[in-house]
Scaffold this active site. Structure first.
Site, PDB file in Angstrom:
ATOM      1  N   LYS A  79       0.795  -1.175  -0.160  1.00 19.89           N
ATOM      2  CA  LYS A  79       0.001  -0.071   0.124  1.00 19.89           C
ATOM      3  C   LYS A  79       0.907   1.177   0.016  1.00 19.89           C
ATOM      4  CE  LYS A  79      -3.966   2.028   2.619  1.00 19.89           C
ATOM      5  NZ  LYS A  79      -4.855   1.895   3.896  1.00 19.89           N
ATOM      6  N   SER A 154      -9.975   1.881   3.040  1.00 18.59           N
ATOM      7  CA  SER A 154      -8.966   2.648   2.171  1.00 18.59           C
ATOM      8  C   SER A 154      -7.990   1.731   1.650  1.00 18.59           C
ATOM      9  CB  SER A 154      -8.165   3.687   2.976  1.00 18.59           C
ATOM     10  OG  SER A 154      -7.267   3.271   4.116  1.00 18.59           O
ATOM     11  N   SER A 178      -9.946  -0.395   7.270  1.00 19.15           N
ATOM     12  CA  SER A 178      -9.327  -0.266   6.039  1.00 19.15           C
ATOM     13  C   SER A 178      -8.742  -1.428   5.260  1.00 19.15           C
ATOM     14  CB  SER A 178      -8.380   1.131   6.045  1.00 19.15           C
ATOM     15  OG  SER A 178      -9.130   2.315   5.928  1.00 19.15           O
TER      16      SER A 178
END
Lengths: 492, 97
Positions: A79, A154, A178
């Site tokens: 990420k 997210s 997330s």
């Protein structure tokens, strides 16, 4: 599509050890899959060919000597909030465009030491703020199960990459759900560890008392292996704990004799879809048939969790994001008369709508005259939410519920109303406020889209969460599938 | 409690976020909607409840004060938007006397 992109770690590790395939071939298969599918899914922001060539080479050398562990040669996606030395890392934000960290964070570094091969950097909501990845400063990611829908967020890029066979495993971060929520709506396994289990060194901070790094994978075992490799004390993160790395203890022992709590309030949350509730009910019955005792528990302050979270997280973010000022790194508006103007224009132009909204909210909650009414009050309610969990865990070994009250929703359907987006996290954010470990495991489909079962365990009991999730996976036979997204009509 | 446009301007100044045309109405409207939900916190009795700032069991961990290598000046400045002579350059913060 090559089957090499549908393997789990243990399957791939066996083939690598037998020299039936090489780490280089495994990477090549994934790169091919990415070339075919990522123009539709858009899970990745950027790729790291220099790293994957070097790391796959090193993995193959180790494997040829009969060395290496379970993660040697395993392709991983990271990420865009986790610093990797020399690799552009931007937290999904235009304000950090071009930023190349001078060091690699601990969690990623430990995976590299374990032999993982980095494929690239995945898309996410800007500074990890969002539940759909539509707040990315670059472009939205699409759900591999239905390209017109969001992958959750997210960590939507990391979830979509694993779901679509564009990486075998990936890393995300979870501040209010997330990791677990995108895992649920993309049909993969995602785990948030106990706060303090994994070092946050090298994680671009959103809300420091809530953030944790965790894995996405296609099986519970894979998630456990990645977590085990990252876990443990790090002198560079004072909140990381000196504890035994026992996350895989009793992993395959099943749920016989365990007591699993179903929080009544979690079944009654606003917006819970019938199809999700039904799939989760079936999953809980499966666990009961596998030998668990199911009991009802209560989390009486559930209705206040979202409100407490949306004071605490924005308050912490307003402080953490003060560092993005156009002076030290990233974007900087230079045609200004004075430094205040530089700060204000850089932050107005560099941050997206949601990030500015949260900084404003957090600044307001911390400002003179409002601190007691908002921030202090939210912290007290946090105490009550933590107590709710303590009480519940005195009656059960783990808590089971839906991960997200809804399946993946259409792109654009919740962007106008922030509160409707925030409600996606209503079943996950309690785990962050209380610092608990939680995992989401695929538990069937609703409207042709994946549903996730969430297992929450007491602090430091990742072993319990993993054991229950593994028992469900084994008893149900539900496995993370790799869908074959096609270009919908009318799209290029 | 809805947020006024004056409050939006004040908070934006505190947060060092510039306001462009339409921003005041946008934040006033959106933040008021979120705060309306958040106001339910006031229903919860919390008189005897201690606040929770964090959930780790360690407090104030200490380490030996031993020097160790850090970033070089070059590394620290590598991402700077406007470095000059080994410093971060910023616009002037004071008028000339």
């Amino acid at each position: 599509m090559s089957e090499l992109t549908e393997l789990t770690i243990s399957e791939a590790a066996r083939l690598l050890r037998l020299h039936s395939i090489s780490a280089g071939e495994l990477v090549t298969a994934h790169v091919k899959r990415i070339e075919d599918i990522d123009p539709l899914v858009r899970a990745y922001l950027r790729f790291t060919p220099e790293l994957w060539e070097k790391q796959a080479d090193e993995a193959d050398q180790k494997l040829s000597r009969g060395e290496g562990g379970p993660l040697t040669g395993i392709p991983v996606a990271v990420k865009d909030v986790l610093c990797v030395k020399g690799v552009e890392t931007t937290a999904g934000s235009r304000i950090l465009r071009g930023f190349k960290p001078p060091y690699t964070g601990t969690a990623v570094g430990r995976l590299f030491e374990a032999g993982a091969v980095m494929l690239g950097v995945t898309n996410c909501d800007e500074f990890a703020m969002g539940s759909s990845t539509e707040n990315s400063g670059y472009f939205p990611t699409h759900n591999p199960w239905d390209l017109d829908r969001v992958p959750g967020g997210s960590s939507g890029g990391s979830a979509a990459a694993v779901a679509a066979g564009e990486a075998m495993i990936s890393l995300g971060t979870d501040t209010g759900g997330s990791i677990r929520q995108p895992a649920a709506v993309c049909g993969v396994v995602g785990m948030k560890p106990t706060y303090g289990r994994v070092s946050r060194y090298g994680l671009i901070a959103f809300a420091s008392s809530l953030d944790q790094i965790g894995p996405f994978a296609r099986s519970v075992e894979d998630a456990s292996l990645v977590l085990e490799a990252m876990a443990g004390y790090d002198p560079l993160d004072a909140t990381s704990a000196e504890r035994p790395n026992d996350v895989r203890r009793d992993f395959d022992k099943g749920v016989k004799g365990m007591r699993l709590g179903v929080p009544y309030e979690y079944t009654q949350v606003e917006g819970m879809e019938r199809g999700v509730a039904d799939a989760v009910d079936v999953a809980i019955k499966t666990l009961e048939k596998a030998g668990a005792e199911i009991v009802e528990v209560n989390l009486p302050h559930t209705d206040y969790g979202l409100a407490a979270y949306y004071i605490i997280a924005p308050a912490e973010c307003s402080s953490n994001l003060a560092r993005f000022d156009g002076v030290k790194y990233g974007m900087s508006v230079q045609d200004v008369d004075n430094i205040t103007e530089m700060y204000m224009r850089t932050r107005r132009e560099g941050f997206g709508t949601e990030v500015r909204r949260r900084i404003m909210l957090g600044t307001y909650a911390l400002s003179s005259g409002y601190y007691d009414a908002y921030y202090l009050k939210a912290q007290k309610v946090r105490t009550l939410i933590k107590r709710d969990f303590d009480d519940a865990f005195s009656k059960c070994d783990a808590i089971v519920s839906a991960t997200s009250p809804v399946v993946a929703f259409p792109l654009g359907s919740r962007t106008e109303n922030p509160l409707s987006m925030y409600l996606c996290d209503v079943l996950t954010l309690g785990g962050n406020l209380a610092g608990l470990p939680g995992i989401s495991v695929p538990c069937g489909m609703s409207q042709g889209l994946p549903v996730g079962l969430q297992v929450l365990a007491p602090q430091w009991r990742e072993d319990v969460a993993l054991r229950v999730a593994r028992a469900y996976e084994a008893a149900s036979g539900v496995r993370a599938e790799v869908p074959s997204p096609r270009s919908p009509q009318g799209r290029g | 409690m809805p947020l006024t446009r004056a409050q939006v301007r004040h908070v934006a100044q505190l947060a060092r976020i510039g306001l462009e045309a339409g921003d005041e109405e946008f934040y006033a409207d959106q933040l008021s909607g979120i705060l309306e939900h958040i106001d339910r916190l006031q229903e919860v009795p919390t008189d005897d409840i201690a606040p929770t700032a964090q959930v780790v069991e360690v407090t104030n961990p200490l380490r030996e004060d031993v020097p160790r290598p850090g970033l070089t000046q070059e590394e620290a400045l590598a991402n700077a938007p406007a470095p000059v002579n080994g410093f971060f350059r910023v616009p002037s913060i004071q008028e000339e006397a």
